[in-house]
Scaffold this active site. Sequence first.
Site, PDB file in Angstrom:
ATOM      1  N   ASP A  78      27.419  25.791  75.162  1.00  0.00           N
ATOM      2  CA  ASP A  78      28.412  25.765  74.082  1.00  0.00           C
ATOM      3  C   ASP A  78      28.070  26.700  72.927  1.00  0.00           C
ATOM      4  O   ASP A  78      28.941  27.085  72.155  1.00  0.00           O
ATOM      5  CB  ASP A  78      28.587  24.339  73.544  1.00  0.00           C
ATOM      6  CG  ASP A  78      29.508  23.511  74.433  1.00  0.00           C
ATOM      7  OD1 ASP A  78      30.156  24.102  75.320  1.00  0.00           O
ATOM      8  OD2 ASP A  78      29.570  22.294  74.241  1.00  0.00           O
ATOM      9  N   SER A 105      31.608  13.461  42.169  1.00  0.00           N
ATOM     10  CA  SER A 105      31.836  14.650  42.989  1.00  0.00           C
ATOM     11  C   SER A 105      33.290  14.539  43.430  1.00  0.00           C
ATOM     12  O   SER A 105      33.654  13.706  44.262  1.00  0.00           O
ATOM     13  CB  SER A 105      30.901  14.667  44.199  1.00  0.00           C
ATOM     14  OG  SER A 105      31.068  15.865  44.922  1.00  0.00           O
ATOM     15  N   GLU A 125      35.730  15.402  59.302  1.00  0.00           N
ATOM     16  CA  GLU A 125      34.454  14.700  59.175  1.00  0.00           C
ATOM     17  C   GLU A 125      34.165  14.249  57.744  1.00  0.00           C
ATOM     18  O   GLU A 125      33.538  13.199  57.532  1.00  0.00           O
ATOM     19  CB  GLU A 125      33.311  15.583  59.682  1.00  0.00           C
ATOM     20  CG  GLU A 125      33.335  15.824  61.182  1.00  0.00           C
ATOM     21  CD  GLU A 125      34.226  16.976  61.601  1.00  0.00           C
ATOM     22  OE1 GLU A 125      34.376  17.212  62.818  1.00  0.00           O
ATOM     23  OE2 GLU A 125      34.781  17.662  60.701  1.00  0.00           O
ATOM     24  N   SER A 180      32.526  12.607  73.999  1.00  0.00           N
ATOM     25  CA  SER A 180      31.233  13.297  74.016  1.00  0.00           C
ATOM     26  C   SER A 180      30.136  12.454  73.378  1.00  0.00           C
ATOM     27  O   SER A 180      28.987  12.477  73.818  1.00  0.00           O
ATOM     28  CB  SER A 180      31.340  14.636  73.285  1.00  0.00           C
ATOM     29  OG  SER A 180      32.136  15.549  74.007  1.00  0.00           O
TER      30      SER A 180
END
Length: 612
Positions: free
Chosen positions: A409, A109, A351, A330
């Site tokens: 949020d 990939s 990410e 967080s």
Amino acid sequence: MGGCVRTVAMTCGGFFLYLYNHPTSCCSAAEIMSVLFFHTMRYKVQDPRNASNDRFVLSKGHAAPILYSVWAEAGFLQEAELLNLRKIDSVLEGHPVPRQAFTDVATGSLGQGLGAACGMAYTGKFFDRASYRVYCLLGDGELSEGSVWEAMAFAGFYKLDNLVAIFDVNRLGQSDPAPLQHHVEIYQKRCEAFGWHAIIVDGHSVEELCKAFGQAKHQPTAIIAKTFKGKGISGVEDKESWHGKPLPKNMAEQVIQEIDDKIQNKKKLSPALPEEDAPVVNIRNIKMPSPPTYKVGEKWATRKAYGVALAKLGHANDRVIALDGDTKNSTFSELFKKEHPSRYIECYIAEQNMVSVAVGCATRDRTVVFASTFATFFTRAFDQIRMAAISESNINLCGSHCGVSIGEDGPSQMGLEDLCMFRAVPNATVFYPSDAVATEKAVEIAANTKGICFIRTSRPENPVIYSNNEDFHIGQAKVVVKSKDDQVTVIGAGVTLHEALAAAEQLRKEKIFIRVIDPFTIKPLDKKTILENARVTKGRIITVEDHYHEGGIGEAVCAAVVGEPGITVHRLAVSHVPRSGKSAELLKMFGIDKDAIVQAVKVAVSKSRNAE
């Protein structure tokens, strides 16, 4: 030396022309691979995963035959084995996989190899502090992938001067020319803009390649090699519509004969041996230095308990590392950074690259990796996660802020697909701890578990329900509320387990009793405990989850009990795209709060009474 390396390139070329997998993509890289493996890289041929060896990642994984050819030329593979390429009983698959001792990460990939190479290089420079170098060969087609440039930015920022990326700029993609074709100077400017030392070379010149690989800078190096697809094959070189196609037998035999005629000597080359300076590492049987220290009833968010647990685990073994994507305040991985700053890697808002770097760090069992971000942001890295599974990686991923319970949020921040995603990953373990104690135990267990582990954590603070000496195991659920008069089994996790406990308390006042189960792991699911308790409660199961219906706890339970006589499952889950609001409001809106559970239990009991 140059003549000998060129001979190796020709010999390798002859090997893969017999094969039916991407000969033209291999031809463009023949000199690059030969110089790398027989001039530049230092490694032990019969010990491909030696910790001190230089690393190589073939990001353009479709060119696997050239990789197999160099390992045959080096003497690790038998030449005859090359003819078994892609056969069901051969280790030589169509793209590289770690079933091969010389392959660290699976590729194929496109666009992911450089991120993994970054993880290897970061580990070598900052954790192992060893002299091994990391080389990654990319095709120009995959340079359209954004993940490549995430990796370029990462390597440039951290000045990974032990990393070399080689761009095989052969101009042609699968169905069309690559967008920049042979404008190698544009690639050079882009690499320099990302903080790399960039060198343009003739990718078919052994001398130029040897010289380029010998340049050392205090930054990562990009070697931009101008090459030709199908180099050396008359009528095929630099021609479209040959990608992935085998050569006709008569053409292959003719080209091989031409190569043989050009070989001037058959001197055997051997790679230089590595400097044995990679430290011995032991990452087995990592245990928390002390038990949890929580008090039953005090409120903790499992996301914070994750940070506390990770920092604590870092004291147990100096090979535990943490990665995050600019969400450490967080996810609470900042607690790990505070206590172990040299073992924390900030990957910023990238990410896909974070997951690839994690995979690279974990190769050859050099580190125990934990990477965290909001659960929903792992969805953009799903391809990297599935490739990590193919790579047989042992990375641990923590997704915080799951579900509508995060509140104001809004839906873009709510992990509502993550259980579905990770349940689909082969050999993955999916933890969903419901209090601080369970979270700490999940972190410890994940550190010692093979395969990909996902830990789902929540934003709201909920009471601690387990004692500090509670024992947890993968695939073992907890029955947290139980009586001889129970009429329905309710299964929840995280915030919904606490809603189920509140519902049980309210129903008890009305003389209606329910059994409440905390699954702890959603994959594998404790089918035995669920069935045993469901049968006691007349086969009635209600699942309640802060996740979409598809692929979550409810579907996992349904899959576990399918075909079992007398079992019914009613599922409470998030039914559509949510909106901003207070946590309690959203739980009520989507029918996954205490009141919804109470109502569902009463309906189930009423239906049963009516049936009787």
